[in-house]
Design a protein around this motif. Sequence first.
Motif, PDB file in Angstrom:
ATOM      1  N   ASP A   1      42.073  29.005  24.754  1.00 58.25           N
ATOM      2  CA  ASP A   1      43.157  29.912  25.142  1.00 58.25           C
ATOM      3  C   ASP A   1      42.605  31.168  25.799  1.00 58.25           C
ATOM      4  OD1 ASP A   1      45.067  28.161  24.225  1.00 58.25           O
ATOM      5  OD2 ASP A   1      45.427  29.232  22.336  1.00 58.25           O
ATOM      6  N   GLN A   2      41.497  31.677  25.277  1.00 57.56           N
ATOM      7  CA  GLN A   2      40.851  32.847  25.878  1.00 57.56           C
ATOM      8  C   GLN A   2      40.447  32.543  27.318  1.00 57.56           C
ATOM      9  OE1 GLN A   2      37.220  34.095  23.933  1.00 57.56           O
ATOM     10  NE2 GLN A   2      36.497  35.052  25.783  1.00 57.56           N
ATOM     11  N   PHE A   3      39.878  31.383  27.539  1.00 56.06           N
ATOM     12  CA  PHE A   3      39.472  31.002  28.896  1.00 56.06           C
ATOM     13  C   PHE A   3      40.680  30.847  29.818  1.00 56.06           C
ATOM     14  CE2 PHE A   3      35.679  28.867  26.719  1.00 56.06           C
ATOM     15  CZ  PHE A   3      34.893  29.993  26.838  1.00 56.06           C
ATOM     16  N   ARG A   4      41.766  30.315  29.290  1.00 52.39           N
ATOM     17  CA  ARG A   4      42.984  30.165  30.096  1.00 52.39           C
ATOM     18  C   ARG A   4      43.530  31.528  30.525  1.00 52.39           C
ATOM     19  NH1 ARG A   4      44.547  25.620  26.332  1.00 52.39           N
ATOM     20  NH2 ARG A   4      44.151  23.775  27.573  1.00 52.39           N
ATOM     21  N   VAL A   5      43.510  32.477  29.610  1.00 49.23           N
ATOM     22  CA  VAL A   5      43.980  33.824  29.921  1.00 49.23           C
ATOM     23  C   VAL A   5      43.112  34.428  31.023  1.00 49.23           C
ATOM     24  CG1 VAL A   5      44.134  36.182  29.001  1.00 49.23           C
ATOM     25  CG2 VAL A   5      45.055  34.270  27.697  1.00 49.23           C
ATOM     26  N   GLU A   6      41.806  34.289  30.879  1.00 44.25           N
ATOM     27  CA  GLU A   6      40.896  34.829  31.895  1.00 44.25           C
ATOM     28  C   GLU A   6      41.100  34.137  33.237  1.00 44.25           C
ATOM     29  OE1 GLU A   6      36.170  35.468  32.842  1.00 44.25           O
ATOM     30  OE2 GLU A   6      36.770  34.976  30.805  1.00 44.25           O
ATOM     31  N   PHE A   7      41.274  32.831  33.216  1.00 43.14           N
ATOM     32  CA  PHE A   7      41.498  32.106  34.461  1.00 43.14           C
ATOM     33  C   PHE A   7      42.797  32.555  35.127  1.00 43.14           C
ATOM     34  CE2 PHE A   7      43.320  28.698  36.980  1.00 43.14           C
ATOM     35  CZ  PHE A   7      42.298  28.486  37.879  1.00 43.14           C
ATOM     36  N   SER A   8      43.854  32.730  34.342  1.00 36.00           N
ATOM     37  CA  SER A   8      45.130  33.196  34.897  1.00 36.00           C
ATOM     38  C   SER A   8      44.974  34.563  35.547  1.00 36.00           C
ATOM     39  CB  SER A   8      46.196  33.264  33.809  1.00 36.00           C
ATOM     40  OG  SER A   8      46.478  31.983  33.329  1.00 36.00           O
ATOM     41  N   PHE A   9      44.221  35.423  34.891  1.00 33.64           N
ATOM     42  CA  PHE A   9      43.970  36.750  35.442  1.00 33.64           C
ATOM     43  C   PHE A   9      43.207  36.644  36.766  1.00 33.64           C
ATOM     44  CE2 PHE A   9      41.179  40.408  35.967  1.00 33.64           C
ATOM     45  CZ  PHE A   9      42.121  41.429  35.998  1.00 33.64           C
ATOM     46  N   ARG A  10      42.140  35.841  36.772  1.00 33.75           N
ATOM     47  CA  ARG A  10      41.365  35.670  38.004  1.00 33.75           C
ATOM     48  C   ARG A  10      42.209  35.073  39.120  1.00 33.75           C
ATOM     49  NH1 ARG A  10      35.157  34.273  37.007  1.00 33.75           N
ATOM     50  NH2 ARG A  10      34.779  35.692  35.284  1.00 33.75           N
ATOM     51  N   GLU A  11      43.069  34.128  38.768  1.00 30.01           N
ATOM     52  CA  GLU A  11      43.936  33.511  39.765  1.00 30.01           C
ATOM     53  C   GLU A  11      44.867  34.549  40.382  1.00 30.01           C
ATOM     54  OE1 GLU A  11      46.517  29.448  40.185  1.00 30.01           O
ATOM     55  OE2 GLU A  11      46.644  30.509  38.276  1.00 30.01           O
ATOM     56  N   ALA A  12      45.447  35.396  39.533  1.00 30.03           N
ATOM     57  CA  ALA A  12      46.340  36.448  40.042  1.00 30.03           C
ATOM     58  C   ALA A  12      45.571  37.436  40.908  1.00 30.03           C
ATOM     59  CB  ALA A  12      47.011  37.173  38.880  1.00 30.03           C
ATOM     60  N   LEU A  13      44.374  37.776  40.502  1.00 29.24           N
ATOM     61  CA  LEU A  13      43.550  38.710  41.263  1.00 29.24           C
ATOM     62  C   LEU A  13      43.199  38.141  42.631  1.00 29.24           C
ATOM     63  CD1 LEU A  13      41.881  41.341  41.395  1.00 29.24           C
ATOM     64  CD2 LEU A  13      39.998  40.034  40.410  1.00 29.24           C
ATOM     65  N   VAL A  14      42.757  36.899  42.658  1.00 29.31           N
ATOM     66  CA  VAL A  14      42.344  36.274  43.918  1.00 29.31           C
ATOM     67  C   VAL A  14      43.521  36.108  44.876  1.00 29.31           C
ATOM     68  CG1 VAL A  14      41.441  34.108  44.893  1.00 29.31           C
ATOM     69  CG2 VAL A  14      40.298  35.168  42.950  1.00 29.31           C
ATOM     70  N   ASN A  15      44.715  35.942  44.348  1.00 32.34           N
ATOM     71  CA  ASN A  15      45.894  35.803  45.186  1.00 32.34           C
ATOM     72  C   ASN A  15      46.508  37.136  45.598  1.00 32.34           C
ATOM     73  OD1 ASN A  15      46.309  32.921  45.552  1.00 32.34           O
ATOM     74  ND2 ASN A  15      46.548  32.876  43.337  1.00 32.34           N
ATOM     75  N   SER A  16      45.924  38.243  45.151  1.00 31.17           N
ATOM     76  CA  SER A  16      46.475  39.557  45.488  1.00 31.17           C
ATOM     77  C   SER A  16      46.097  39.948  46.922  1.00 31.17           C
ATOM     78  CB  SER A  16      45.965  40.618  44.515  1.00 31.17           C
ATOM     79  OG  SER A  16      44.591  40.871  44.745  1.00 31.17           O
ATOM     80  N   HIS A  17      46.910  40.805  47.504  1.00 31.91           N
ATOM     81  CA  HIS A  17      46.636  41.293  48.859  1.00 31.91           C
ATOM     82  C   HIS A  17      45.351  42.109  48.900  1.00 31.91           C
ATOM     83  CE1 HIS A  17      50.245  39.852  50.771  1.00 31.91           C
ATOM     84  NE2 HIS A  17      50.953  40.283  49.739  1.00 31.91           N
ATOM     85  N   ILE A  18      45.062  42.802  47.823  1.00 33.68           N
ATOM     86  CA  ILE A  18      43.843  43.609  47.776  1.00 33.68           C
ATOM     87  C   ILE A  18      42.617  42.706  47.890  1.00 33.68           C
ATOM     88  CG2 ILE A  18      42.441  45.099  46.293  1.00 33.68           C
ATOM     89  CD1 ILE A  18      45.101  46.209  45.190  1.00 33.68           C
ATOM     90  N   PHE A  19      42.608  41.594  47.156  1.00 33.03           N
ATOM     91  CA  PHE A  19      41.465  40.688  47.199  1.00 33.03           C
ATOM     92  C   PHE A  19      41.360  40.008  48.559  1.00 33.03           C
ATOM     93  CE2 PHE A  19      38.828  37.035  46.273  1.00 33.03           C
ATOM     94  CZ  PHE A  19      37.854  37.585  45.443  1.00 33.03           C
ATOM     95  N   ILE A  20      42.499  39.637  49.110  1.00 32.49           N
ATOM     96  CA  ILE A  20      42.500  39.029  50.442  1.00 32.49           C
ATOM     97  C   ILE A  20      41.921  40.013  51.455  1.00 32.49           C
ATOM     98  CG2 ILE A  20      43.998  38.182  52.304  1.00 32.49           C
ATOM     99  CD1 ILE A  20      45.821  37.057  50.003  1.00 32.49           C
ATOM    100  N   GLY A  21      42.256  41.296  51.303  1.00 35.73           N
ATOM    101  CA  GLY A  21      41.671  42.325  52.165  1.00 35.73           C
ATOM    102  C   GLY A  21      40.165  42.425  51.988  1.00 35.73           C
ATOM    103  N   LEU A  22      39.688  42.265  50.749  1.00 30.27           N
ATOM    104  CA  LEU A  22      38.248  42.290  50.506  1.00 30.27           C
ATOM    105  C   LEU A  22      37.560  41.117  51.212  1.00 30.27           C
ATOM    106  CD1 LEU A  22      35.751  43.440  49.062  1.00 30.27           C
ATOM    107  CD2 LEU A  22      36.337  41.948  47.128  1.00 30.27           C
ATOM    108  N   VAL A  23      38.160  39.941  51.112  1.00 24.89           N
ATOM    109  CA  VAL A  23      37.595  38.757  51.784  1.00 24.89           C
ATOM    110  C   VAL A  23      37.564  38.981  53.296  1.00 24.89           C
ATOM    111  CG1 VAL A  23      37.954  36.298  52.280  1.00 24.89           C
ATOM    112  CG2 VAL A  23      38.212  37.158  49.941  1.00 24.89           C
ATOM    113  N   ASP A  24      38.633  39.540  53.843  1.00 28.88           N
ATOM    114  CA  ASP A  24      38.654  39.834  55.281  1.00 28.88           C
ATOM    115  C   ASP A  24      37.556  40.827  55.658  1.00 28.88           C
ATOM    116  OD1 ASP A  24      40.675  38.116  55.968  1.00 28.88           O
ATOM    117  OD2 ASP A  24      42.260  39.652  55.893  1.00 28.88           O
ATOM    118  N   SER A  25      37.355  41.829  54.821  1.00 30.42           N
ATOM    119  CA  SER A  25      36.292  42.799  55.089  1.00 30.42           C
ATOM    120  C   SER A  25      34.929  42.126  55.082  1.00 30.42           C
ATOM    121  CB  SER A  25      36.306  43.924  54.048  1.00 30.42           C
ATOM    122  OG  SER A  25      37.456  44.702  54.161  1.00 30.42           O
ATOM    123  N   MET A  26      34.699  41.259  54.105  1.00 23.39           N
ATOM    124  CA  MET A  26      33.419  40.544  54.034  1.00 23.39           C
ATOM    125  C   MET A  26      33.252  39.623  55.238  1.00 23.39           C
ATOM    126  SD  MET A  26      31.979  41.856  51.435  1.00 23.39           S
ATOM    127  CE  MET A  26      30.571  40.792  51.250  1.00 23.39           C
TER     128      MET A  26
END
Length: 108
Positions: free
Chosen positions: A38-63
């Motif tokens: 369950d702990q891993f699922r929570v962390e994965f859900s968080f990472r999934e939300a982060l990676v799908n955020s506009h801020i992260f997409i902007g970071l990928v574009d910058s890279m």
Amino acid sequence: SYMMNLAGDVANHQGSWKRYGNYDDSTGFNFYPSLLIDQFRVEFSFREALVNSHIFIGLVDSMRNHDIGMNKTGTNEVEHICREKAGQTIADWVCRNWPEWRQHKRDI
């Protein structure tokens, strides 16, 4: 390091294994893998939300833009990219929200 990370905080923090089971006088300590999963699922859900955020997409574009620019100029500006606003915004957001988000998911 990789294997320690796979075990979650069980391997990283002394005594944390106690959170993933209970003690019974007749059988001793009973480990419940689902509590750790369950702990891993929570962390994965968080990472999934982060990676799908506009801020992260902007970071990928910058890279990506950095890599394209680096290929043209041959210079290395990785430190500069890592300090860009998008990266700092993500780091600040994660540090500010991760503990509360994790606790909320545990309470559900």
